[in-house]
Design a protein around this motif. Structure first.
Motif, PDB file in Angstrom:
ATOM      1  N   GLY A 144       0.867  -1.278  -0.023  1.00 55.21           N
ATOM      2  CA  GLY A 144       0.108   0.168  -0.001  1.00 55.21           C
ATOM      3  C   GLY A 144       0.887   1.160  -0.036  1.00 55.21           C
ATOM      4  N   ALA A 145       0.378   2.412  -0.520  1.00 55.47           N
ATOM      5  CA  ALA A 145       0.857   3.535  -0.360  1.00 55.47           C
ATOM      6  C   ALA A 145       0.040   4.871  -0.574  1.00 55.47           C
ATOM      7  N   VAL A 146       0.427   5.911   0.114  1.00 57.69           N
ATOM      8  CA  VAL A 146      -0.348   7.018   0.019  1.00 57.69           C
ATOM      9  C   VAL A 146       0.523   8.341  -0.079  1.00 57.69           C
ATOM     10  N   ARG A 147      -0.080   9.279  -1.289  1.00 55.03           N
ATOM     11  CA  ARG A 147       0.685  10.493  -1.539  1.00 55.03           C
ATOM     12  C   ARG A 147      -0.279  11.697  -1.262  1.00 55.03           C
ATOM     13  N   TRP A 148       0.350  12.742  -0.444  1.00 56.03           N
ATOM     14  CA  TRP A 148      -0.435  14.122  -0.636  1.00 56.03           C
ATOM     15  C   TRP A 148       0.384  14.943  -1.349  1.00 56.03           C
ATOM     16  N   GLN A 149      -0.209  15.883  -2.264  1.00 58.71           N
ATOM     17  CA  GLN A 149       0.471  16.923  -2.967  1.00 58.71           C
ATOM     18  C   GLN A 149      -0.135  18.202  -3.025  1.00 58.71           C
ATOM     19  N   HIS A 150       0.404  18.999  -2.839  1.00 56.50           N
ATOM     20  CA  HIS A 150      -0.276  20.527  -2.746  1.00 56.50           C
ATOM     21  C   HIS A 150       0.829  21.707  -3.258  1.00 56.50           C
ATOM     22  N   MET A 151       0.071  22.725  -3.568  1.00 59.66           N
ATOM     23  CA  MET A 151       0.685  23.983  -4.096  1.00 59.66           C
ATOM     24  C   MET A 151       0.442  25.044  -3.176  1.00 59.66           C
ATOM     25  N   PHE A 152       1.678  25.561  -2.744  1.00 60.04           N
ATOM     26  CA  PHE A 152       1.389  26.745  -1.756  1.00 60.04           C
ATOM     27  C   PHE A 152       2.129  27.744  -2.480  1.00 60.04           C
ATOM     28  N   GLY A 153       1.287  28.661  -3.331  1.00 64.37           N
ATOM     29  CA  GLY A 153       1.796  29.722  -4.337  1.00 64.37           C
ATOM     30  C   GLY A 153       2.832  28.858  -5.069  1.00 64.37           C
ATOM     31  N   SER A 154       4.298  29.368  -5.056  1.00 72.04           N
ATOM     32  CA  SER A 154       5.495  28.774  -6.065  1.00 72.04           C
ATOM     33  C   SER A 154       5.870  27.486  -5.436  1.00 72.04           C
ATOM     34  N   LEU A 155       5.529  27.049  -4.225  1.00 76.39           N
ATOM     35  CA  LEU A 155       6.099  25.861  -3.600  1.00 76.39           C
ATOM     36  C   LEU A 155       5.336  24.664  -3.700  1.00 76.39           C
ATOM     37  N   GLN A 156       5.928  23.663  -4.144  1.00 71.41           N
ATOM     38  CA  GLN A 156       5.108  22.470  -4.483  1.00 71.41           C
ATOM     39  C   GLN A 156       5.514  21.360  -3.234  1.00 71.41           C
ATOM     40  N   LEU A 157       4.913  20.814  -2.567  1.00 72.59           N
ATOM     41  CA  LEU A 157       5.172  19.872  -1.459  1.00 72.59           C
ATOM     42  C   LEU A 157       4.486  18.525  -1.583  1.00 72.59           C
ATOM     43  N   ALA A 158       5.050  17.519  -1.610  1.00 75.92           N
ATOM     44  CA  ALA A 158       4.629  16.121  -1.613  1.00 75.92           C
ATOM     45  C   ALA A 158       5.199  15.393  -0.407  1.00 75.92           C
ATOM     46  N   LEU A 159       4.358  14.697   0.075  1.00 70.92           N
ATOM     47  CA  LEU A 159       4.559  13.661   1.339  1.00 70.92           C
ATOM     48  C   LEU A 159       4.193  12.259   0.909  1.00 70.92           C
ATOM     49  N   SER A 160       4.852  11.402   0.975  1.00 77.59           N
ATOM     50  CA  SER A 160       4.229   9.935   0.764  1.00 77.59           C
ATOM     51  C   SER A 160       4.936   9.014   1.491  1.00 77.59           C
ATOM     52  N   HIS A 161       3.979   7.709   1.802  1.00 80.14           N
ATOM     53  CA  HIS A 161       4.575   6.606   2.557  1.00 80.14           C
ATOM     54  C   HIS A 161       4.213   5.492   1.554  1.00 80.14           C
ATOM     55  N   PHE A 162       5.127   4.401   1.609  1.00 79.49           N
ATOM     56  CA  PHE A 162       4.889   3.463   1.097  1.00 79.49           C
ATOM     57  C   PHE A 162       5.201   2.237   2.156  1.00 79.49           C
ATOM     58  N   SER A 163       4.263   1.210   2.038  1.00 76.91           N
ATOM     59  CA  SER A 163       4.519  -0.080   3.026  1.00 76.91           C
ATOM     60  C   SER A 163       4.563  -1.291   2.330  1.00 76.91           C
ATOM     61  N   GLY A 164       5.469  -1.985   2.216  1.00 79.19           N
ATOM     62  CA  GLY A 164       5.296  -3.219   1.423  1.00 79.19           C
ATOM     63  C   GLY A 164       6.491  -3.639   0.935  1.00 79.19           C
ATOM     64  N   THR A 165       6.747  -4.610   0.004  1.00 76.69           N
ATOM     65  CA  THR A 165       7.847  -5.174  -0.121  1.00 76.69           C
ATOM     66  C   THR A 165       8.485  -4.327  -1.022  1.00 76.69           C
ATOM     67  N   GLY A 166       9.954  -3.873  -0.578  1.00 74.66           N
ATOM     68  CA  GLY A 166      10.837  -3.055  -1.079  1.00 74.66           C
ATOM     69  C   GLY A 166      11.328  -3.421  -2.667  1.00 74.66           C
ATOM     70  N   ARG A 167      11.254  -2.545  -3.479  1.00 74.36           N
ATOM     71  CA  ARG A 167      11.669  -2.718  -4.870  1.00 74.36           C
ATOM     72  C   ARG A 167      13.162  -2.861  -5.167  1.00 74.36           C
ATOM     73  N   GLU A 168      14.061  -2.241  -4.187  1.00 69.00           N
ATOM     74  CA  GLU A 168      15.298  -2.714  -4.480  1.00 69.00           C
ATOM     75  C   GLU A 168      15.689  -4.021  -3.521  1.00 69.00           C
ATOM     76  N   PRO A 169      16.260  -5.136  -4.246  1.00 66.14           N
ATOM     77  CA  PRO A 169      16.539  -6.254  -3.487  1.00 66.14           C
ATOM     78  C   PRO A 169      17.938  -6.492  -2.937  1.00 66.14           C
ATOM     79  N   LEU A 170      18.382  -7.129  -1.972  1.00 62.19           N
ATOM     80  CA  LEU A 170      19.788  -7.426  -1.544  1.00 62.19           C
ATOM     81  C   LEU A 170      20.239  -8.760  -2.385  1.00 62.19           C
ATOM     82  N   LEU A 171      21.466  -8.726  -2.899  1.00 59.14           N
ATOM     83  CA  LEU A 171      21.613 -10.017  -3.708  1.00 59.14           C
ATOM     84  C   LEU A 171      22.724 -10.602  -2.945  1.00 59.14           C
ATOM     85  N   PHE A 172      22.227 -11.949  -2.239  1.00 62.05           N
ATOM     86  CA  PHE A 172      23.184 -12.699  -1.571  1.00 62.05           C
ATOM     87  C   PHE A 172      24.058 -13.885  -2.489  1.00 62.05           C
TER      88      PHE A 172
END
Lengths: 262, 393
Positions: free
Chosen positions: B197-225
């Protein structure tokens, strides 16, 4: 409503005062306001545009675009979405712009291959639109407050009489120091604009023709030709399929909407 | 899962029989690579490859509904692992007044910086595609997007995990041992069937664009053993929690950018933090021409101690983007990623232009210099020049 009232009052007051009392700056502004007023109330429209680029050597290249525009309410500027259909490598690319009377416009470009929305720096607005002779700032909604004005003279243009006035961009990142505008007195339609660059030399001339009236009120150009005097290059915009009141809403002009522009 | 989604998509399509625009688009690309540092362990100097990507589009219900199907297939001369196919998109988008749903297989991009796409996590990287790691595999998703006065809020349910693709031992560049995807292990007992699951909030404050996000789950980047005695890599995919922030501030010709993440949950590593901070400055009409010059400067940082975990622990990115604004839409981008501590340098060059109205050619290069003991040592002799010609139809 208040804006209209203010304009009515301005027109009323200016007609009460003696014509000699009005400065060239006031008259220029009055013309721009009247042209703006006549364009008010269109709601929204969609149109198709063919862009024909010609180089000095005669090389030609065409682009097909679709344009959607939503009129701003309550003093907000218009919103626009431009979608590229050809050439094929930019198909699906879309440009979203929110114009503002009192500050820099917001512009975002959507790159479909990366699914990425990129913000365009406002200084880039003097840059070329799609490699054409039109700058980003020529393509956006021309809000009255983005310029100051000076009326020059009346002059015949074709069978009509035109106001000739200058306007000076207030945006410090504009590529122009001034523009000379020919606007007919009958319907307040732009017929020609001379653009002067930062060095005060004549850069480009825009010729606008084949105006058609929609909803028995709004005039839109069918053909716009921009000639760059310094490079010899030309860009023609051929407009077609104008449709008004198609039911566009704010949700069609968000960053989300860019990602589904087709 | 995939076929069920297809069935839903087709069911929705057939409900509205009026033959509205069904549109096919496609592109074919032919790619040639030349390895300037020599034939390497794989024993060849050059490699050719081709891809085909189609796109079927349909809009109905006054553009309130949209269907997209984008299959992709590549064949490669030397690397059977790079010969692969993928459904990039098979998605139905529905638009209501204050929300939008996107259901199916799709691609989502998050982020603002150029050097590293730290925050971007929804899609798995199709790493066999290009060195820039910007090609992504299609991700099954149910995405609800709410557009309100307080911003845009996106919720993602991500059923079905996609494994990262790796070049085979005959591929260039590649790892010294084969990556055995079938032996992949997961922190989650549900393995690749875990619903992330993931969630992201994005908003513009005038010329400032802010986004906050969170991802919970299996990582896309593996470790290689490394597995003995088979001598192969086995990927291990941890379950992670990743929080991200994106900031962008527009000031005249300046675009200030920052991305940062905090990632935890991997039992083989502590929590890691990483950031990419910088700016892009654009000079329109350079030297009185119609060309635009963009300057890109970014600082890339992360706190993973292990030099083998990341090649980008404290690096500087310098680059220029030159847009010619000509009829052929010619573009030139060069970049240097430089590690001031070790002196390692990666030079990249990307240029492209259109030919006629249906063709585009891109010329790219990637060169490594002063590579020391780091993950980059694997690619130190993989300097390459790549020419790609794409035909659109």
């Amino acid at each position: 409503m208040r804006k209209i009232l203010a304009i009515v009052l301005t027109v009323f007051i200016s007609s009460v005062c003696l014509a000699q009392a009005q400065t060239a700056e006031e008259k220029g502004l009055e013309i721009a306001r009247e042209a703006d007023r006549r364009g008010e109330g269109f709601g929204d429209y969609e149109a198709s545009m063919k862009m024909v680029l010609s180089s000095r050597r005669g090389d030609r290249s065409e682009r097909d675009l679709r344009v959607r525009t939503l009129e701003g309410k309550d003093g907000e500027g218009d919103k626009g979405l431009t979608i590229f259909d050809t050439p094929a490598d930019v198909r699906g690319t879309a440009l979203l712009s929110w114009s503002h009377a009192d500050r820099d416009d917001d512009q975002w470009l959507y790159l479909p291959a990366l699914k990425r929305v990129k913000t365009i720096a406002s200084r880039s607005q003097s840059g070329a639109f799609m490699g054409s002779e039109f700058a980003f700032e020529d393509m956006r909604a021309q809000e009255v407050d983005k310029y100051t004005y000076k009326y020059l003279r009346d002059e015949p243009c074709g069978e009509l009489t035109c106001f000739v006035f200058e306007r000076y961009p207030q945006d410090k990142y504009s590529g122009y120091t001034r523009q000379v505008v020919w606007m007919d007195q009958a319907e307040y339609r732009v017929h020609k604009i001379d653009y002067y660059d930062r060095k005060q030399s004549l850069l480009k001339t825009l010729s606008v023709s084949e105006h058609s009236q929609y909803l028995e009120r709004f005039w839109q150009p069918g053909r716009m030709e921009m000639v760059n005097h310094q490079t010899g290059k030309t860009t023609e915009l051929l407009w077609s399929d104008y449709q008004f009141n198609t039911g566009l809403s704010e949700s069609d002009f968000t960053q989300n909407s860019l990602m589904r522009a087709r | 899962m995939r076929w069920r989604l297809l069935a839903i998509g087709l069911g929705l399509l057939t409900d509205n029989v009026p033959a509205l625009a069904w549109e096919w688009r496609g592109e074919v690309g032919l790619e040639g690579r030349y390895f300037t540092a020599g034939p390497g362990a794989e024993g060849y100097w050059h490699n050719s490859s081709a891809y085909l990507q189609g796109q079927l589009l349909h809009e109905w219900n006054d553009r309130r509904d949209l269907f997209t199907f984008t299959p992709f297939f590549r064949v490669d001369e030397n690397d059977p692992e790079r010969t692969h196919g993928d459904i990039r998109e098979l998605i139905w988008i529905h638009v209501a007044d204050q929300w939008e749903s996107r259901i199916g297989i799709g691609k989502v991009f998050w982020g603002v910086t150029e050097g590293r796409h730290l925050v971007d996590i929804i899609n798995q990287t199709d790493a066999v595609e290009q060195q820039d790691m910007e090609s992504k595999l299609g991700q099954p998703m149910i995405n609800l997007s709410m557009v309100r006065s307080w911003g845009t809020l996106d919720f993602y349910v991500l059923p079905g995990f996609r494994q990262r693709t790796y070049a085979g031992v005959d591929g260039r560049p590649s790892l010294p041992l084969p990556v055995e995807a079938d032996a992949a292990r997961y922190a989650s007992s549900a393995e690749e069937n875990r619903i992330d699951g993931a969630v992201r909030w994005q908003h513009m404050f005038g010329s400032l664009q802010l986004a906050l996000s969170h991802f919970s789950g299996t990582g896309r980047e593996p470790l290689l053993f490394i597995r003995f005695p088979e001598l192969q890599y086995e990927p291990y995919y941890p379950v992670i929690e990743q929080s991200g922030i994106e900031l962008q501030y527009l000031l005249g010709g300046w675009l200030f950018k920052a991305e940062a993440i905090r990632r935890s949950g991997n039992r083989f590593e502590g929590a890691m933090r990483a950031a990419d901070v910088g700016f892009e400055f654009t000079q329109p009409g350079l030297w009185g021409t119609g060309m635009d010059m963009g300057w890109i400067v970014e600082y890339l940082w992360e706190d993973r101690d292990d030099p083998f975990a990341s090649a980008l622990s404290s690096d500087v990115l310098l680059g220029n983007r030159l847009t010619f604004n000509d009829i052929a839409s010619t573009e030139l981008l060069w970049g240097l990623i430089w590690d001031p501590d070790t002196g390692e340098r990666i030079y990249t060059l990307e240029s492209s232009r259109r030919f006629g109205s249906q063709w585009r050619a891109t010329l790219e290069g990637q060169f490594y210099s002063r590579v020391g003991r780091s993950p980059l040592s694997l690619v130190a002799d993989e300097d390459l020049i790549q020419l790609e010609v794409i035909r659109y139809f």
